[in-house]
Design a protein around this motif. Structure first.
Motif, short mmCIF file in Angstrom:
data_model
loop_
_atom_site.label_atom_id
_atom_site.label_comp_id
_atom_site.label_asym_id
_atom_site.label_seq_id
_atom_site.Cartn_x
_atom_site.Cartn_y
_atom_site.Cartn_z
N LEU E 98 1.06 -1.14 0.06
CA LEU E 98 -0.03 0.17 0.16
C LEU E 98 1.09 0.91 0.01
O LEU E 98 0.52 2.14 -0.56
CB LEU E 98 -1.21 -0.11 1.25
CG LEU E 98 -1.77 -0.59 1.13
CD1 LEU E 98 -3.01 -0.73 2.27
CD2 LEU E 98 -2.99 -0.13 -0.48
N GLU E 99 1.69 1.22 0.39
CA GLU E 99 2.82 2.32 0.68
C GLU E 99 2.75 3.16 -1.25
O GLU E 99 3.38 4.02 -1.31
CB GLU E 99 4.15 1.98 1.37
CG GLU E 99 4.83 3.24 2.27
CD GLU E 99 5.70 3.40 3.27
OE1 GLU E 99 6.21 1.85 3.29
OE2 GLU E 99 6.99 3.84 2.69
N PHE E 142 -3.23 3.88 5.04
CA PHE E 142 -2.65 4.49 3.57
C PHE E 142 -4.10 5.70 3.59
O PHE E 142 -3.93 6.58 2.27
CB PHE E 142 -3.38 3.15 3.11
CG PHE E 142 -3.71 3.85 0.88
CD1 PHE E 142 -2.66 3.75 0.92
CD2 PHE E 142 -5.11 3.03 0.52
CE1 PHE E 142 -2.41 3.26 -0.92
CE2 PHE E 142 -5.02 3.36 -0.62
CZ PHE E 142 -3.99 3.30 -1.29
N LEU E 143 -5.08 5.33 4.06
CA LEU E 143 -6.18 6.51 3.69
C LEU E 143 -6.27 7.21 4.32
O LEU E 143 -6.58 8.33 3.71
CB LEU E 143 -7.40 5.58 4.37
CG LEU E 143 -8.11 4.53 3.06
CD1 LEU E 143 -9.88 4.10 4.51
CD2 LEU E 143 -8.73 4.92 2.22
N SER E 144 -5.35 7.31 5.35
CA SER E 144 -5.13 8.88 6.36
C SER E 144 -4.25 10.15 4.27
O SER E 144 -4.13 10.95 4.89
CB SER E 144 -3.96 8.57 7.10
OG SER E 144 -5.27 8.04 7.78
N LEU E 145 -3.16 9.28 4.38
CA LEU E 145 -2.34 9.47 3.30
C LEU E 145 -3.26 9.82 2.06
O LEU E 145 -2.48 10.57 1.43
CB LEU E 145 -1.48 7.97 2.35
CG LEU E 145 -0.16 7.81 3.45
CD1 LEU E 145 0.46 6.91 3.13
CD2 LEU E 145 0.41 9.03 4.03
N LEU E 146 -4.08 9.59 1.52
CA LEU E 146 -4.33 9.53 0.47
C LEU E 146 -5.47 11.26 0.81
O LEU E 146 -6.04 12.15 -0.08
CB LEU E 146 -5.42 8.71 0.16
CG LEU E 146 -5.36 7.57 -1.08
CD1 LEU E 146 -4.13 7.25 -1.02
CD2 LEU E 146 -6.64 6.43 -1.53
N ARG E 147 -5.99 11.28 1.80
CA ARG E 147 -6.41 12.17 2.28
C ARG E 147 -5.83 13.26 1.88
O ARG E 147 -6.93 14.13 1.91
CB ARG E 147 -7.46 11.90 4.25
CG ARG E 147 -8.40 10.93 3.89
CD ARG E 147 -9.48 10.92 5.38
NE ARG E 147 -9.59 9.45 5.68
CZ ARG E 147 -10.09 8.38 5.25
NH1 ARG E 147 -11.24 9.40 4.47
NH2 ARG E 147 -11.27 8.11 5.36
N ASN E 148 -4.50 13.26 2.34
CA ASN E 148 -3.69 14.57 2.68
C ASN E 148 -3.82 15.09 0.37
O ASN E 148 -2.64 16.21 0.21
CB ASN E 148 -2.96 14.39 2.95
CG ASN E 148 -2.23 14.50 4.13
OD1 ASN E 148 -3.06 14.61 4.72
ND2 ASN E 148 -1.59 13.57 4.19
N LEU E 149 -4.11 13.75 -0.40
CA LEU E 149 -4.09 13.90 -1.57
C LEU E 149 -5.20 14.66 -2.51
O LEU E 149 -6.00 14.32 -1.59
CB LEU E 149 -3.95 13.03 -2.48
CG LEU E 149 -2.27 12.16 -1.83
CD1 LEU E 149 -2.26 10.70 -2.74
CD2 LEU E 149 -1.18 13.34 -2.36
N ASP E 150 -4.99 15.35 -3.20
CA ASP E 150 -6.81 15.96 -4.21
C ASP E 150 -7.22 15.19 -5.21
O ASP E 150 -7.05 15.02 -6.03
CB ASP E 150 -6.36 17.41 -4.07
CG ASP E 150 -7.72 17.96 -4.92
OD1 ASP E 150 -8.55 17.51 -4.51
OD2 ASP E 150 -7.50 18.23 -6.00
N VAL E 151 -7.53 14.10 -4.87
CA VAL E 151 -7.72 13.27 -5.28
C VAL E 151 -9.14 11.82 -4.66
O VAL E 151 -9.17 12.15 -4.03
CB VAL E 151 -7.20 11.55 -5.69
CG1 VAL E 151 -6.64 10.70 -4.15
CG2 VAL E 151 -7.08 10.62 -6.82
N THR E 152 -10.12 11.58 -5.96
CA THR E 152 -11.22 11.19 -5.12
C THR E 152 -11.11 9.61 -5.93
O THR E 152 -10.48 8.95 -6.67
CB THR E 152 -12.35 11.15 -6.28
OG1 THR E 152 -12.97 12.86 -5.72
CG2 THR E 152 -13.81 10.31 -4.96
N SER E 153 -11.11 8.55 -5.11
CA SER E 153 -10.90 7.73 -5.43
C SER E 153 -11.56 5.73 -5.58
O SER E 153 -12.77 6.19 -4.73
CB SER E 153 -9.26 6.47 -4.76
OG SER E 153 -10.20 5.69 -3.58
#
Lengths: 228, 228, 228, 228, 228, 228
Positions: E98-99, E142-153
């Motif tokens: 995941l990283e 992993f989701l915490s990392l994603l929350r810092n990115l401007d993306v919808t997945s």
């Protein structure tokens, strides 16, 4: 035959007069099924009739139990009095161990003439055993010790499913003298409480499933009424 | 063919005259299903007819068994007499071990001419085995020993579920000569007791499920009546 | 195609003439389902028709088997004669081992021209294996050995549940050439026996579930009758 | 899009013309469901149409397979001719190993221009893996190798239950390009055979459950007929 | 609230306008349920509307994915153009980790302004974890990392059973912001595909089960139509 | 008896006035069942009525929780104000450990007079225990600590199945004072949300299953309406 009247409305009728004296009964039920209320009523009715009772708690503190008794039944206003007059004792053994439970019980019978006992719960004991046969043998030896004492007992056992049809037989089902089941049955839009006497050595008994309620006036079994 | 009349009302009819002599039958049932009453009746009827019987208990004490016999059937008023006259023996072996059970059995046959035996229960034995095949082989060897003795036996086995439809076949189902099932069936608002002869080597038998009751006059099977 | 007539009334019709010669069939059934009666009949009918048969028992003694044969079918009055004339052999191998079974089989074919064999049971063999793949490979190699011998065999397999709908496929289901299932179906108030040919390589066959009975005159399959 | 006509009556219609060329399909079925007949027909129809086919057997010997082909379909009278003319090859790899299967396949494609392959069965391979992820990765890599080859394949997978409703998704369900299920459905008094295309990447397809039969003239799918 | 229009006919209506921007949705489905088509459509519709999309494949190669896209939807004729213009990227990370997925995602967002991502599949990741809690914590981080990115997945998850009633809640059900279920329901004689929005944090949504189809013109959800 | 009004429309009526003060309630529900909305409403209504509340999050960050609160309920426009005025605190303990949770709780009660607490979730804690009895004893000790504090709490527990009939009793069911279940029931073509008070020590309560909705105006329980 000597019988111990539970004092629970309707139940003694189902048992043809009460639990055969000196027998040891398992009380099965899920969370919120009414096991504690049943046990309180059994001891309270005994104490009112002059038979001293002992509540052996294996998880909750004695203060919690007393608190629970008071808040469940308004009629337990006189519980304090019963406790003060030694007609009702609540004890938490030092160890989670059946031998310790037997010691406590024997000691209170000798000192205070206890006639009725509640052990809450067998599930706490069982969890500490590695294998089924070890637990079974220990439980069996425990009952042998109890048979030498002049006491009638109820031991609570936690049921693991809400479905009556899915009941699996546990070790307690085979080892104990009697089994009373409390159900919190799923009737689509609500829960309905029901009781059955599943097994009782030494006496014939009703095999009906009957509704019950925990009312402010105590635990009531509605013999002759239908659950379905 | 020689047959041993169980003396249980209705059952001998289902078996076309009784259990084939020298066969070894498993009696399945849950808690409170009536296994013990069935076994008592089998031995009592034999003793009354002059056939000495032996009850081998692997869990309860001999005193418990005798006490239970008395409280279950008023007619057992004469049990004491049967015990005194050696027509009815109750023994608890020193070890929980099939070889020991066979020794006890052989000894009592030689000394007292035992014709009927009850072994209560196979479940206690089974619990002490690690693997299925070990237990199966030991049980099989045990039966081989028994076949050299002139005795007809009933061994109780604890059923693990209340649902007749969910019966799984156990090792005893395949190894024993016969299987009699006692059910405590769930009929919505009550429990109904029923019996079936599931398997009996060496004789044809009824395949019906029939109601039974444990009455003060003994164990009665209502052949020809419907359970449903 | 060569076919081996089982001689079992009705079954040969379902198989369009019999089991394809040289095939190896699994016979599934629970306790008391009639597996042994089926196997006896298969060998007896063969012996009567001049085809020598071998019963390989992996659990019971040869004496037990012979005793069972006699008590099951009165018509087996002439079994002794068939045994004496070497048309019917019963052997218990020294080891619980498929290689040993193959050796016994080969030896008896060479010495006595055995054409039909019964192996009772695969379950005894299976219990001694640690993993599924080991058992599967061994069973497969065993069948390969058998294919070099001019024999048609039936191997009994113990079913683990009474419910036809819950049949799980076992290793034998995939490896053996054919599967015949015997059921002891639960019809509310009684048990009904039924048979189906589930799989038979090398021939078309009926896919109906049909009732059967074990009568004093032998194993009868009622083709064309309904079970339900 | 290029499609490989299976040649199985009815199936190509369900697939809108055939299996998309170069795809790898899992064929699920229990014992006696008809997996082998399906595979034979797929290869036979290809061979008749000039597309060389390869049957990779992981359990049975090549002789067994050939024998089975002959006894199943009378029309396979010309199988021998197809084998002789190299239009139909049967190979058993030296090792039970997917890499070995890929080597065999590649070798036969290079030497003999194989267009259709059958791998019988994935279950044999799977049994030899310790963990799910290992098997999945190996199966996936195997498919990657296959994608570089110009071949369309069918891999048999053994289903573990007879009940269509209880199908659990296996690793092959997710990894393979397509899934065809063969059922032997329980219709009370008999078994009914039915087929469905459960998944097929790269093409739309029928989602109906349709009856099929294995007739002397081959494998027939009855599109438009009801199973229930 | 910002919403990401999926562009899937009917679905945006069920979601009251689309997936809340920056949320991370699990897409559950069995084999052949349509997960891949759903994901393609989500990215394709985004790319057409000017939002760059990234497909992270954890099992199949990027070539396989591209090939699949083309063969599934004729409309993907212009996929190549979208890929060429960097509106649609397909990446296979070097490690199943995941990283690594988060690194790839962050890198493509920085370099190419990715707004929509598909991760196919969580199941591949999960298989590599020993314990549930390890996987849960890693997925959560992993989701915490994603929350810092401007993306919808959208992350695909493989369902393990075909039965809607038997859905067990998995770790992803609790950790992800939303859950969309794709079913391939068993309707006796055929399979019917249906979709439901089971959970979506940050917005109200339809709770209906609605039919869907994968047509040559794309993934269509038939809001207002009945499945049963 | 003192009661804590949940402020949730309909629920206080079902509880005969509210949760008995000082009791500790488990809130069961699957993903998307509405557990978080229920907890927010419980704290929000308390804060509005002047009772400071604490949300202890064991998985999500405090920022996530605050974000979720805002997006779920428009009425939470004033959440920020409640947070600023210390009427609503959100804390994530440093360790995933019940002792740490108790410390946090005690500290906030001392410093800020917290009256209501939410612990989200017990499932995170439970996952870190090896055996059932360890977790049970720790949970029990934790509740004992809580009983010394003047606070009423709700602890979320993740349900593992969508089927109400299949509920198995967990450790929390027996140990906690009360149980409220949130369901997302499968009604063929859609999901219906329903709530029941399954157990509540110290008060009588409704045993009905009632529909609920999460509306922009908050969590509403429709007492007196039917779910089926």
């Amino acid at each position: 035959m000597d019988r111990v009247k539970t004092g629970i409305a309707g139940l003694d009728e189902m048992l043809n007069g009460g639990i055969p004296s000196g027998r040891h009964v398992a009380l099965y039920g899920g969370p919120g099924a009414g096991k504690t209320s049943f046990c309180f009523e059994f001891l309270y009715q005994g104490a009112k009739a002059g038979e001293a009772g002992l509540y052996i708690t294996l998880e909750e503190t004695t203060e919690d139990i007393l608190e629970n008794m008071k808040s469940t039944f308004p009629m337990f206003a006189d519980t304090q009095k019963l406790v003060a007059s030694n007609k009702l004792e609540i004890v938490k053994p030092d160890k989670l161990d059946l031998e310790e439970v037997a010691n406590v019980l024997e000691d209170r019978i000798t000192s205070n003439g206890i006639k009725r006992a509640v052990i809450d719960s067998a599930t706490m004991i069982r969890m500490s055993f590695g294998t089924e046969i070890e637990y079974r043998q220990t439980l069996f030896e425990f009952l042998s010790l109890l048979r030498n004492l002049d006491v009638t007992s109820i031991t609570t056992v936690e049921a693991t499913t809400a479905k009556r049809e899915e009941m699996k037989y546990d070790i307690e089902h085979f080892v104990m003298d009697g089994i009373i089941n409390l159900y919190n049955l799923d009737r689509e839009d609500r829960r309905v409480r029901a009781l059955e006497v599943f097994k009782m050595r030494g006496t014939d008994h009703s095999r009906d499933l009957v509704p019950f309620k925990v009312t402010p006036k105590g635990f009531k079994v509605y013999v002759g009424e239908k659950v379905f």
